[in-house]
Design a protein around this motif. Sequence first.
Motif: not given
Length: 224
Positions: A175, A179-180, A187, A213
């Motif tokens: 991610p 998102v992390k 992701m 990513p």
Amino acid sequence: MCNLYSFGSPGRVMDAANKALGGEVKLGAQAGNLAEDYVGADSDGPVIRAAGDGYEIDVLRWGFPPTSPKDKDGKWEPPITNIRNLKSRWWTDVNREYLYEARYRCLVPFSAFAEPVSGKGRENAWFETTKAQGFFAGIWRPWEGDTRLVPVEGKARRQRAQAALELYAFLTTEPNGIVKPIHPKAMPVILTDPADLRDWMSGGEESLRLQRPLGEKGIMLSSA
């Protein structure tokens, strides 16, 4: 792992794909009634794939067959929706042609995707790109078997029955910083640059470098 996403206007998807791929995108046999909707694991969703001298947008089933139809307790295993470890024998040997050959590459259009929020049951966070249209880097394959739920005449619910289907899945990666905090494991691989879309659809091992990513400026939390 992403098991739910939405896709937007089919017209916008086709327009973006036409501009990015430099080839005409036509409606496939199953896409005549396509409309904005949500897609969950083992349900049907639109993909863009090569067709003749151009491309088509058609509706396939989300999820590759599992490595084994049933687990040690005899329960049905879920389909493989997300593809992460490209060095495993499952992809380098068993499904090699689907991973590498251009004819099995596809783009999965989306408007927003969900990731589960840790410790909050079924609660999801939603993300969308800051570009006009995003695509997951996907692959598809034909398949025939009896481990999937399909419509059966006379039955209100889908049943497990022998069927010939076309299936798709898409790549995931580590991610990014957006998102992390929500989902630290993975992701989807998201493509927005026209050159990357064309590169992915060309197939081959070199294009697997796109398993990375999306930059943090290219994605944001959504209210989907």
